[in-house]
Motif scaffolding. Structure first.
Motif, short mmCIF file in Angstrom:
data_model
loop_
_atom_site.label_atom_id
_atom_site.label_comp_id
_atom_site.label_asym_id
_atom_site.label_seq_id
_atom_site.Cartn_x
_atom_site.Cartn_y
_atom_site.Cartn_z
N SER A 381 36.59 52.66 31.69
CA SER A 381 36.97 51.93 30.83
C SER A 381 38.30 50.87 30.72
O SER A 381 38.80 51.68 32.13
CB SER A 381 38.09 52.71 29.61
N LYS A 382 38.04 49.98 30.42
CA LYS A 382 39.07 48.64 30.58
C LYS A 382 40.69 48.92 30.88
O LYS A 382 41.73 48.57 31.44
CB LYS A 382 39.66 47.85 29.45
N VAL A 383 41.08 50.44 30.35
CA VAL A 383 42.40 50.79 29.96
C VAL A 383 42.72 51.62 31.23
O VAL A 383 43.70 51.39 31.85
CB VAL A 383 43.00 51.65 28.51
N ILE A 384 41.50 52.69 31.74
CA ILE A 384 41.86 53.07 32.69
C ILE A 384 41.46 52.66 33.99
O ILE A 384 42.19 52.51 34.79
CB ILE A 384 40.80 54.04 33.01
N ALA A 385 41.04 51.41 33.28
CA ALA A 385 40.81 50.73 34.94
C ALA A 385 42.38 49.71 34.96
O ALA A 385 42.87 49.89 36.02
CB ALA A 385 39.71 49.29 34.67
N LYS A 386 43.10 49.16 34.46
CA LYS A 386 44.57 49.05 34.00
C LYS A 386 45.11 49.63 34.34
O LYS A 386 45.94 49.58 35.66
CB LYS A 386 44.42 48.12 32.89
N THR A 387 44.86 50.60 34.75
CA THR A 387 46.35 52.08 34.88
C THR A 387 45.73 52.24 35.71
O THR A 387 47.21 52.43 37.05
CB THR A 387 46.04 53.32 33.82
#
Length: 400
Positions: A381-387
């Protein structure tokens, strides 16, 4: 019945390649036959030697029975190299060699006449009155036949013993010693190889063959410590040097031969390790492309035929070192990939880690990816990608 039983047991030992036990039984059978002949042969005969030869390919066996004062008193057996000569040629050569320093009896009983008729005159010049006879019947024929049976039995055991040695690698070791000019038989051979991918997870291997057979307990692997990047020769030098230092400390046995996987360059690396440590062991390189053998300080490689037992053994040892190196490299690489910075990122479990590694190929590939590329990976997801991106690009980030 006793003779039949002993003969049966001797054949069983021969089939199991238990040659010492077979030889003991053979001697017992011949002693019984000698005793029987002594009882049958009466006095009144001159002294005889009964000689027969058995041939198989390049190998031959000669048997001499001694009859003195009418009694069969002893025997002798000889292993010969026939060199594809005829039986009469072998007989002639044997008579010349044997009677050059053995007593000559009144009659020499043969299975076949020698090829050179001048031998009889030569024997008479050595011993005076002597005759060469090829008997066709009677006790003399029986003695010649007995000598042939003994010669054939001896030759059979010689051939089986040679076959056993060949299977065990003895013949290949003898050839190695001869072609390399070694002072002794290389009973212990150590082979080294290097395995890595782009210089990462670099390892070395050492396999040991003792008397032509793998000695699995003595196999060793080495994690490369001092070399960074792609430099296989330097890695080979490190591995061989570490091995030699262990030998120099008295912790292990000196091998009869070291084999490195490679040509001139890898051989040079091994020689450099020997110069540094001051420990010198016979060493060769075996290149994969043409199976050429590289020997120190020679201008051209040694090229052996594909049928050479020595070459077959060297290829087996080299390939085993290669297999052992690759297997250790894969274990080390797998272990590294399983434990990485990805394991410290929230939301990244085993399944997502495998997805990322499959998609980008490596941790370096993941680190070099942008946020958009990470978001396009299925299951990320976008959140995991950013992390992930933040973790891998943070100050003092995990060193890949």
């Amino acid at each position: 019945k006793l003779v039949l039983m002993l003969n049966k047991r001797m054949q069983e030992h021969i089939s199991k390649q238990n040659f010492e036990a077979a030889a003991t039984l053979r001697d017992q059978l011949q002693a019984i036959e000698l005793l029987s002949r002594r009882q049958q042969v009466t006095g009144g005969f001159d002294d005889w030697d009964a000689i027969s030869i058995a041939i198989s390919g390049d190998n031959a066996s000669a048997q001499v029975l001694y009859i003195r004062n009418g009694s069969l008193v002893g025997r002798a057996e000889f292993t010969l190299n026939s060199q594809n000569a005829s039986e009469s040629e072998i007989m002639g050569a044997f008579l010349k060699q044997y009677y050059s320093d053995a007593p000559v009896p009144g009659e020499v009983l043969l299975e076949t006449m020698p090829d050179d008729p001048a031998i009889l005159e030569w024997l008479r010049g050595v011993a005076g009155k002597v005759d060469i006879i090829v008997p066709s019947r009677g006790r003399k024929k029986e003695l010649v036949d007995m000598a042939f049976r003994n010669a054939r039995s001896h030759l059979k055991m010689v051939l089986l013993n040679d076959e056993k040695k060949e299977k065990s690698g003895h013949g290949a070791l003898v050839e190695l010693q001869d072609m390399l000019g070694l002072d002794s038989l290389p009973e212990r051979v150590e082979a080294f190889d290097i395995s890595n991918i782009g210089g990462t997870d670099a390892v070395g291997s050492m396999v040991v063959f003792t008397n032509g057979r793998p000695d699995l307990r003595r196999y060793r692997h080495f994690n490369i410590r001092t070399v960074k990047g792609i430099n296989d020769p330097a890695m080979m030098e490190e591995v061989v040097s570490r091995r030699l230092k262990r030998i120099g400390s008295g912790e292990d046995t000196v091998p009869g031969l070291i084999v490195v996987d490679g040509g001139v360059t890898q051989l040079g690396a091994a020689l450099s390790a020997m110069e540094q440590t001051g420990i010198h062991v016979p060493v060769i390189g075996l290149a994969k492309q043409f199976e050429h053998i590289y020997i120190p300080y020679t201008d051209a490689p040694l090229i052996l035929p594909e049928t050479s037992p020595a070459l077959k053994m060297l290829k087996t040892i080299r390939d085993e070192s290669h297999r052992f190196a690759i297997s250790h490299h894969r274990r080390r690489r797998t272990s590294r990939l399983r434990t990485s910075v990805l394991d410290t990122i929230p939301g990244i479990g085993k399944k997502r880690k495998e997805i990322l590694l499959r998609h980008f190929g490596s941790l370096d590939g993941i680190k070099n990816a942008g946020k958009d590329e990470l978001e396009n990976v299925p299951g990320i997801s976008k959140v995991i990608a950013k992390t992930i991106f933040s973790k891998l690009h943070a100050p003092k980030a995990y060193k890949l």
